[in-house]
Scaffold this motif. Structure first.
Motif, PDB file in Angstrom:
ATOM      1  N   LEU B 140      -3.760  -7.816   9.623  1.00 36.18           N
ATOM      2  CA  LEU B 140      -4.061  -6.439   9.238  1.00 36.18           C
ATOM      3  C   LEU B 140      -4.099  -5.549  10.474  1.00 36.18           C
ATOM      4  CD1 LEU B 140      -4.799  -4.680   6.777  1.00 36.18           C
ATOM      5  CD2 LEU B 140      -7.162  -4.929   7.474  1.00 36.18           C
ATOM      6  N   TYR B 143      -0.796  -4.754  11.619  1.00 35.96           N
ATOM      7  CA  TYR B 143      -0.226  -3.638  10.854  1.00 35.96           C
ATOM      8  C   TYR B 143      -0.766  -2.302  11.358  1.00 35.96           C
ATOM      9  CZ  TYR B 143       1.300  -0.925   6.823  1.00 35.96           C
ATOM     10  OH  TYR B 143       1.884   0.008   6.019  1.00 35.96           O
ATOM     11  N   ILE B 179       9.967   2.102   5.581  1.00 33.35           N
ATOM     12  CA  ILE B 179      10.604   1.251   4.576  1.00 33.35           C
ATOM     13  C   ILE B 179      10.373  -0.218   4.941  1.00 33.35           C
ATOM     14  CG2 ILE B 179      12.804   0.618   3.518  1.00 33.35           C
ATOM     15  CD1 ILE B 179      13.693   3.518   4.026  1.00 33.35           C
ATOM     16  N   ASP B 181       7.960  -1.246   6.792  1.00 31.26           N
ATOM     17  CA  ASP B 181       6.523  -1.513   6.691  1.00 31.26           C
ATOM     18  C   ASP B 181       6.084  -1.755   5.260  1.00 31.26           C
ATOM     19  OD1 ASP B 181       6.577  -1.095   9.305  1.00 31.26           O
ATOM     20  OD2 ASP B 181       5.575   0.847   9.294  1.00 31.26           O
ATOM     21  N   PHE B 182       6.816  -1.159   4.340  1.00 31.17           N
ATOM     22  CA  PHE B 182       6.531  -1.396   2.923  1.00 31.17           C
ATOM     23  C   PHE B 182       6.621  -2.890   2.626  1.00 31.17           C
ATOM     24  CE2 PHE B 182       8.803  -1.871  -1.197  1.00 31.17           C
ATOM     25  CZ  PHE B 182       7.743  -1.595  -2.027  1.00 31.17           C
ATOM     26  N   LEU B 185       3.797  -4.718   4.357  1.00 31.09           N
ATOM     27  CA  LEU B 185       2.526  -4.566   3.641  1.00 31.09           C
ATOM     28  C   LEU B 185       2.451  -5.533   2.465  1.00 31.09           C
ATOM     29  CD1 LEU B 185      -0.015  -2.798   3.562  1.00 31.09           C
ATOM     30  CD2 LEU B 185       1.143  -1.323   1.960  1.00 31.09           C
ATOM     31  N   ILE B 186       3.551  -5.641   1.730  1.00 28.89           N
ATOM     32  CA  ILE B 186       3.517  -6.536   0.579  1.00 28.89           C
ATOM     33  C   ILE B 186       3.407  -7.987   1.044  1.00 28.89           C
ATOM     34  CG2 ILE B 186       4.863  -7.316  -1.410  1.00 28.89           C
ATOM     35  CD1 ILE B 186       5.795  -4.438  -1.656  1.00 28.89           C
ATOM     36  N   ILE B 188       1.791  -8.907   3.640  1.00 25.73           N
ATOM     37  CA  ILE B 188       0.366  -9.072   3.959  1.00 25.73           C
ATOM     38  C   ILE B 188      -0.434  -9.304   2.687  1.00 25.73           C
ATOM     39  CG2 ILE B 188      -1.660  -7.888   4.861  1.00 25.73           C
ATOM     40  CD1 ILE B 188       0.103  -6.501   6.850  1.00 25.73           C
ATOM     41  N   MET B 189      -0.071  -8.563   1.633  1.00 23.10           N
ATOM     42  CA  MET B 189      -0.813  -8.710   0.368  1.00 23.10           C
ATOM     43  C   MET B 189      -0.651 -10.130  -0.174  1.00 23.10           C
ATOM     44  SD  MET B 189      -0.376  -5.278  -1.768  1.00 23.10           S
ATOM     45  CE  MET B 189       0.791  -4.137  -1.243  1.00 23.10           C
ATOM     46  N   ILE B 190       0.548 -10.660  -0.085  1.00 25.10           N
ATOM     47  CA  ILE B 190       0.751 -12.015  -0.598  1.00 25.10           C
ATOM     48  C   ILE B 190      -0.128 -12.991   0.170  1.00 25.10           C
ATOM     49  CG2 ILE B 190       2.419 -13.898  -0.815  1.00 25.10           C
ATOM     50  CD1 ILE B 190       4.565 -11.843  -1.260  1.00 25.10           C
ATOM     51  N   PHE B 192      -2.784 -12.397   1.847  1.00 31.75           N
ATOM     52  CA  PHE B 192      -4.201 -12.179   1.576  1.00 31.75           C
ATOM     53  C   PHE B 192      -4.598 -12.738   0.214  1.00 31.75           C
ATOM     54  CE2 PHE B 192      -7.682  -9.539  -0.057  1.00 31.75           C
ATOM     55  CZ  PHE B 192      -8.616  -9.770   0.929  1.00 31.75           C
ATOM     56  N   TYR B 193      -3.694 -12.596  -0.738  1.00 36.53           N
ATOM     57  CA  TYR B 193      -3.997 -13.097  -2.073  1.00 36.53           C
ATOM     58  C   TYR B 193      -4.261 -14.592  -2.052  1.00 36.53           C
ATOM     59  CZ  TYR B 193      -3.349 -14.327  -6.962  1.00 36.53           C
ATOM     60  OH  TYR B 193      -3.517 -14.802  -8.221  1.00 36.53           O
ATOM     61  N   PHE B 198      -7.109 -12.469   6.996  1.00 35.32           N
ATOM     62  CA  PHE B 198      -5.939 -11.953   7.707  1.00 35.32           C
ATOM     63  C   PHE B 198      -5.704 -12.671   9.032  1.00 35.32           C
ATOM     64  CE2 PHE B 198      -7.349  -8.209   5.228  1.00 35.32           C
ATOM     65  CZ  PHE B 198      -6.207  -8.043   4.479  1.00 35.32           C
ATOM     66  N   TRP B 216       6.301 -18.504  -2.917  1.00 34.34           N
ATOM     67  CA  TRP B 216       5.562 -17.368  -2.366  1.00 34.34           C
ATOM     68  C   TRP B 216       5.630 -17.362  -0.853  1.00 34.34           C
ATOM     69  CZ3 TRP B 216       4.234 -13.257  -4.860  1.00 34.34           C
ATOM     70  CH2 TRP B 216       3.960 -13.319  -6.234  1.00 34.34           C
TER      71      TRP B 216
END
Lengths: 525, 674, 102
Positions: B140, B143, B179, B181-182, B185-186, B188-190, B192-193, B198, B216
């Protein structure tokens, strides 16, 4: 049930009714005393800030509140209306003057006090019937503050409607060219939503039966308890159609305030026509009432319906985010652009709430606060340039960066905060919202689609920066002055908060995280 | 001592931030607008990071973690933390060294600019964010700094924002990066999930205990790599970097050649051990494609900075490819060597531009060798390095990468053989276009006599950084064996970590252990070296034939190969493609949304209002004629009676008395009658 | 012929009717006042007749004295008013004194 009093009157009552006192004083002054009126109004807002700081010092963030009476703070509870109707149909009507704060509402109280002050300072540029203006302004603050702290649905509704009235006049009298159209649109839209809320409120009242007293009740805390609804009543069976309908009705009522697509078109008009300070209030506080209503009333009273409508809400949120950003990109009016960006950003809030995860909900409330501060600065900045140039056309400007360096700096911070630059507060809240949305498997895809909003956001904001600030200065703007001290006083505190919360979000998150955890565990139970 | 050492990385991070804050707020009031402050702080930083590196050599890895904030009592904790390991210790030196030298260079280069102090402030901000990327130990925070370098890059590309091209370039850079970073970010979300944390260490241990399902994991790897695609200007998001050359030249050297664009490579190296076989394949192919596309474009450009920019993109592709094929150490090694020689070239180009009074087109240059000897020599050394000529650092790193691609091809076979082929082709092309640049700029006869006559060598503040950087392009800084990095101290420091997924197989590629890879590498070493030398020599030779000895008429060649030439000159039409697809699409959509809002939604609202008004008009008519009719009828009746009755109301007391008497009499008779 | 109560009452009634007629039909304020006086005196006559033939006794005579007294007071005030009206309007005709009506 912690209490906190000043001179024997509870702090929340002070917060709510101090502006009314101010209003009375303003009304008592002769019309020509504009200076005194201004400073008295601003003085009352400062007083409000002092009280909120005092409350902050006495606030116990370990208490959760939400649906437990013990966890609420600064509680004031007095019987307000107590009528015994002999007819069996209605029975006894018992309405309480019930105020209290917890992690859901306290941040909003702070926000209202802060933005109220900022708006009062920003109002100094009003040059038309100041007496009426400030009286209305103070009354508006009362309405908003009351809505945030009311814990009785009836009281909540009363404050909710009180707010409409000064807002209507503030836009309709002190607004721009099409002010009447905007004011009426705002008024009717909101009233339309209130109708649904009223119906649900009455339905809730008649189907409720307080387990302790056996009476119908408006008490929100009691209404959150599923035992309040006897099985044979309207809302007695979890997940039944009535409950879903009631949730949808309330949602429409609140969605209009947020505003959620397709109920959003009052917002750009109202913003464009409203005077700067009122835009600040509108974006800074008023929109939050909608989302606050969702988490204070809709979600805890109808948790089953909240779970049921999670997906549609997330879809609406995604539409808000992307549609708002696309519309913002197409605007040629600076203020309208920011109005649409507000719609986009409130979409994030709704997405975080729809995720029904702790992290997403934390993000949503944090985003409510951040959007309040950031958009307030943006509207103030639009006001600054409009006061000087008397135009808001994005294509009329250019090259202001060198002409107005301080103005450029403040605006850039607000702009970059709004596109979620790390180190500024909105980054944390937006990340939370996306993480929350992604953690919820049902709305994961919607979240990913919504996340494209960060690209669109950057696109329209940077384009705006380019059109307004970069390039050569048109010769007609040679006479523009840089931002004044008064304008700095209204914006710099917000900038400081934006940066501080970006670097050290605990300051804010600690206030609410326990309540949010409680709320989510209650909803997901 | 150790205690102090632990906080040293933090100090290194904070110092440039302090410099930024001081200069941005007080820069105008400081003597010399604070340039000495920024520069001095950076040299201090360089010293400290050298110290950290030396300490790291004896102490080994260490990391520090602080709590940042947490959600709820037992919920997620967010931390900030720093790690010193082989990667960050080396990068600290690289970033600080180049940043310090660029500061020094800029003192003269930017002299007299109206925003001189702001420039140094922004450099401080950039250095701070870049160092943040380097030493952070969680995703994180990575990022966070990732976006902050994006900001400083935006500010510095658009530094001369009075003119149109820098504005456009800055905006483009930021949005294109967004673009990427989009995806980041996703990703990172995966992570984190599945992991709920982080920190890299937690993520890696989570993965090795199989917390992330393999599908995944591949998705996460590719998405995280998307960040690198944006920042390191990889295909298909490479178009922003050449445009970014609109910024001041020292900035191009620092940000858009040596450090920030290498952040993507750095990120890929950081997450290398969690990349699945398929993700690595993706990485390798993206790198190879980028290297190839950029090299072909660089062949025909004429702007000195554009050529360097495309060569940078191409070299970044090399590094990414190297990591993709599993040659972690060599990718990072190339990152380091490239940082030095490319910074040297950019600063050299800056020196040329400064000397030529802002001429950037190489077809107007020529013969500068005599006027600018130091610039020429340093530039030549860097050019030799990038072309992979022995005794330079570039030879060591590039040769190792080429050997690795060969090893990769030999292990996996099949379609993967494309990668070494591209790698070697690009090596040849690099040598060609770089020498084309050198010949056209420094050798031969001056083409613009007037400018040439006014040209002069740059002052010491500018030539000193050139000398230091070109000095660092000599082999012995990295390995005492000029023909192989293997066994050199630097490669030993940058020892590749073992992938967490050794032995797993992807669609066309399977991850082998370090030993196995080394075995294959060993066999590929000499063939690769010979082949690369031949190709590089060939490239240089052709370039001399074309541009120095003029044996071939290049104009004729251009005509003969016109479609290809045009294709390369116009950068494969990427900008046009994006403009007519993505940009137009979004703009069109935006216009559509706005119209929809204005006419459909507001139309409905206003229509509803109109209907209501009409309805109320109808209601009004009904009211007027029916309801009011009834009311009026009633009223009318009453009125008639009233008119009659009012006759009695004369206002004269006497009449009343008369009525009174009359009534009494009447009442008398009535009661009697009853 | 013996004079009985009925004779008194008949005279009283005639007086009363004349008074009433004067009150209703006369336009002049003085005439109306005189009509009132007639009515009052008709009452007096009745009182005295009842004190003699009815059971009123001396009370009837007292009341009639009281009424005479009132009539004097009333006449004094009323004449003063009429005088003022005459001074202001130049007439004593009550139909013309209607400026408060508008």
């Amino acid at each position: 049930m912690a209490e906190l009093k000043i001179l024997g009157i509870g702090v929340l009552s002070w917060m709510v009714f101090l502006p009314v006192l101010g209003m009375i004083i303003v009304l008592a002054l002769p019309k020509s005393q504009t200076k005194a009126i201004k400073y008295i109004a601003a003085g009352f807002m400062v007083l409000l800030m002092f009280i909120s700081v005092y409350m902050l010092a006495n606030y116990d963030s370990s208490k959760a509140g939400v649906n437990s009476l013990e966890g609420l703070q600064f509680v004031e509870k007095v019987t307000w209306i107590d009528v015994d109707f002999p007819a069996a149909m209605i029975g006894k009507i018992h309405i309480e003057y019930f105020l209290g704060a917890d992690g859901l509402s306290f941040p909003m109280v702070l926000l209202t006090a802060l933005i109220g002050f900022v708006g009062a300072v920003a109002s100094f540029s009003i040059k038309k019937n100041e007496k009426g203006y400030y009286a209305m302004y103070l009354f508006l603050i009362t309405g908003m503050m009351g809505t945030f702290v009311a814990l009785d649905f009836f009281l909540f509704f009363v404050f909710w409607e009180i707010m409409l009235f000064p807002m209507y006049f503030l836009i309709g009298i002190w607004g721009g060219e099409r002010r009447l159209y905007a004011a009426i649109k705002f008024f009717l839209y909101t009233l339309f939503g209130s109708v649904f809320m009223l119906i649900v409120m009455i339905a809730l009242f008649f189907s409720s039966k307080d387990p302790q007293t056996g009476l119908h009740t408006f008490n929100l805390i009691t209404l959150m308890n599923p035992q309040t609804f006897p099985p044979e009543s309207f809302f007695g069976v979890l997940g039944n159609t009535w409950r879903l309908l009631a949730f949808a009705g309330l949602f429409i009522g609140f969605a209009i305030k947020v505003p959620v697509f397709p109920f959003h078109t009052w917002l750009p008009d109202a913003h464009v026509e409203a005077p700067t300070a009122i835009s600040v209030i509108l974006a800074g506080v008023l929109l939050k009432l909608g989302t606050y209503g969702l988490i204070r009333i809709s979600f805890p009273i109808f948790p089953d319906a909240a779970r049921y409508f999670m997906y549609p809400m997330a879809i609406l949120a995604a539409i808000n985010i992307i549609y708002g950003a696309l519309c913002a990109m197409a605007q040629k009016d600076f203020k309208k652009l920011i109005a649409y960006s507000s719609i986009s950003h409130m979409g994030y809030v709704l997405l975080g709430m729809a995720s029904l995860t702790t992290i997403g909900m934390n993000g949503a409330i944090f985003q409510m606060f951040n959007h309040g501060t950031i958009t307030a600065v943006m509207f103030l900045m639009v006001g600054v340039i409009y006061d000087r140039a008397h135009t808001r056309g994005l294509y009329d400007f250019g090259g202001l960066a060198n002409k107005m360096p301080k103005y450029f700096a403040v605006t850039m911070i607000a702009f970059f905060a709004s596109i979620g630059l790390p180190g500024l507060s909105a980054f944390i809240s937006e990340s939370f919202i996306f993480l929350g949305g992604f953690n919820n498997e049902i709305i994961r895809i919607v979240t990913i689609v919504s996340a494209t909003g960060i690209i669109l956001n950057a696109a329209y904001i940077l384009w705006t920066v380019q059109r307004v600030f970069l390039g050569e200065l048109p010769t007609k703007w040679d006479g523009l002055n840089d931002i004044s001290v008064r304008e700095l006083i209204s914006s710099v505190p917000l900038i400081v908060i934006i940066i501080a919360l970006g670097i050290y979000p605990s300051l804010f998150i600690n206030l609410m995280s326990n309540s949010v955890t409680q709320l989510i565990s209650f909803i997901m139970k | 001592m150790e205690f102090a050492l632990k906080f040293l990385p933090l100090a290194i991070l904070i110092i440039p931030l302090v410099s930024f804050l001081i200069i941005i707020f007080f820069g105008k009031r400081l003597p010399r607008q604070g340039d000495w402050l920024g520069t001095g702080f950076l040299f201090l930083n360089l010293f400290l990071s050298l110290y950290v590196f030396i300490a790291f050599m004896s102490l080994g890895n260490y990391s520090i973690t602080y709590d940042w904030f947490s959600l709820g009592a037992n919920e997620t904790k967010f931390t900030v933390g720093f790690v010193v390991d082989q990667l960050s210790a080396v990068m600290l030196i690289v970033v600080n060294l180049i940043s310090a030298l660029v500061h020094l260079f800029s003192v003269k280069y930017m002299e007299g600019d109206s925003k001189y102090s702001k420039y140094f402030a922004y450099l401080g901000l950039f250095t701070f964010s870049m160092l943040g990327i380097v030493i952070t130990n969680n995703l994180l925070l990575m990022y966070v700094f990732w976006e902050l370098v994006g900001l400083s890059s935006y500010l510095l590309i658009g530094f001369w924002y009075e003119k149109k091209p820098p504005q456009e370039a800055a905006k483009k850079a930021f949005i294109v990066n967004r673009i990427g970073d989009f995806g980041f970010l996703i990703g990172i979300m995966i992570v984190f999930y599945f992991i709920g944390n982080f920190a890299f260490s937690e993520i890696f241990s989570g993965i090795s205990s199989g917390k992330i399902p393999s599908g995944w994991l591949t998705a996460a790897g590719i998405l995280l790599f998307c960040g690198a695609i944006g920042k390191s200007a990889q295909f298909p998001l490479h178009t922003w970097l050449p445009d970014a050359m609109e910024g001041p030249t020292p900035v191009s050297a620092l940000i858009h050649a040596a450090t920030m664009v290498a952040a993507g490579v750095y990120l890929t190296a950081r997450i290398f051990i969690m990349l699945s076989a398929d993700a690595l394949t993706f990485v390798a192919f993206i790198g190879a494609i980028t290297a190839f596309i950029a090299a072909t474009i660089a062949l025909t450009q004429n702007d000195i900075k554009k050529i360097l920019a495309y060569s940078t993109v191409s070299q970044l592709g090399y590094m990414i490819m190297a990591i993709g094929v599993g040659a972690y150490s060599y990718g990072v090694f190339h990152l380091v060597t490239h940082a030095f020689f490319k910074a040297c070239m950019f600063l050299g180009a800056g020196s040329v531009i400064y000397g030529m009074h802002h001429i950037q087109n190489i077809s107007e240059m020529g013969g500068l060798r005599k006027k600018m000897p130091i610039t020429f020599v340093t530039f030549l050394i860097s050019t030799l390095a990038i072309s992979g000529i022995p005794f330079t650092s570039g030879f060591l790193s590039k040769d190792s990468i080429l050997a690795s691609t060969m090893a990769f091809g030999s292990i996996n076979g099949g379609i993967t053989i494309i990668i070494p082929i591209i790698a070697f082709l690009v090596a040849g092309m690099t040598a060609f276009y770089m020498f084309r640049l050198v010949i056209k700029t420094f050798l031969g006869e001056p083409r613009n006599k007037e400018k040439y006559d006014h040209c002069h060598e740059s002052p010491l503040q500018m030539t000193l950084p050139l000398m230091i950087l070109s000095g660092l392009s000599i082999f012995f800084f990295y390995s005492f064996n000029p023909f192989g990095a293997e066994g050199g101290w630097f490669i030993n420091v940058l020892k590749s970590p073992e992938s967490l997924l050794v032995g797993t197989k992807g669609a066309i590629y399977h991850i082998v252990s370090r030993e196995e890879f080394h075995e294959a590498l060993h066999h590929a070493h000499y063939p690769a070296m010979i082949l690369s030398l031949v190709l590089a020599g060939l490239g240089i030779l052709i370039s001399f034939v074309f541009y120095f000895w003029n044996k071939v008429d290049t104009e004729k060649l251009k005509k003969a190969l016109n479609p290809l030439y045009k294709f390369s000159l116009n950068k494969w039409y990427f900008d046009e493609l994006y403009h007519y697809t993505a940009v137009s699409f979004v703009m069109g959509l935006s216009a559509l949304a706005s119209l929809f809002d204005k006419y459909v939604i507001d139309g409905i609202v206003n229509g509803a209002a109109y209907l209501t008004v009409k309805l109320s008009d109808f209601g009004g008519l009904f009211d007027k004629y029916v309801v009011d009719g009834l009311v009026n009828f009633t009223g009318g009746t009453v009125w008639v009676f009233g008119m009659i009755l009012r006759k009695f109301q004369t206002g004269r007391v006497q009449t009343y008395i008369g009525f009174l008497v009359f009534s009494i009499v009447l009442l008398y008779f009535i009661f009697r009658w009853i | 012929m013996e004079i009985t109560l009925y004779h008194y009452l008949t005279v009283g009634a005639i007086l009363f009717s004349l008074g009433l007629y004067a009150m209703i039909s006369r336009k002049n304020a003085i005439m109306i006042l005189m009509g009132i006086e007639l009515i009052l005196n008709a009452c007096n006559l009745n009182f005295i007749a009842f004190s003699k033939y009815g059971g009123l006794g001396v009370d009837g005579q007292l009341i009639s004295i009281f009424v005479i007294l009132l009539a004097v007071a009333e006449a004094a005030i009323a004449l003063a008013i009429v005088l003022n009206i005459y001074n202001n309007f130049n007439t004593a005709n009550i139909d013309e004194v209607d400026s408060m009506k508008d």
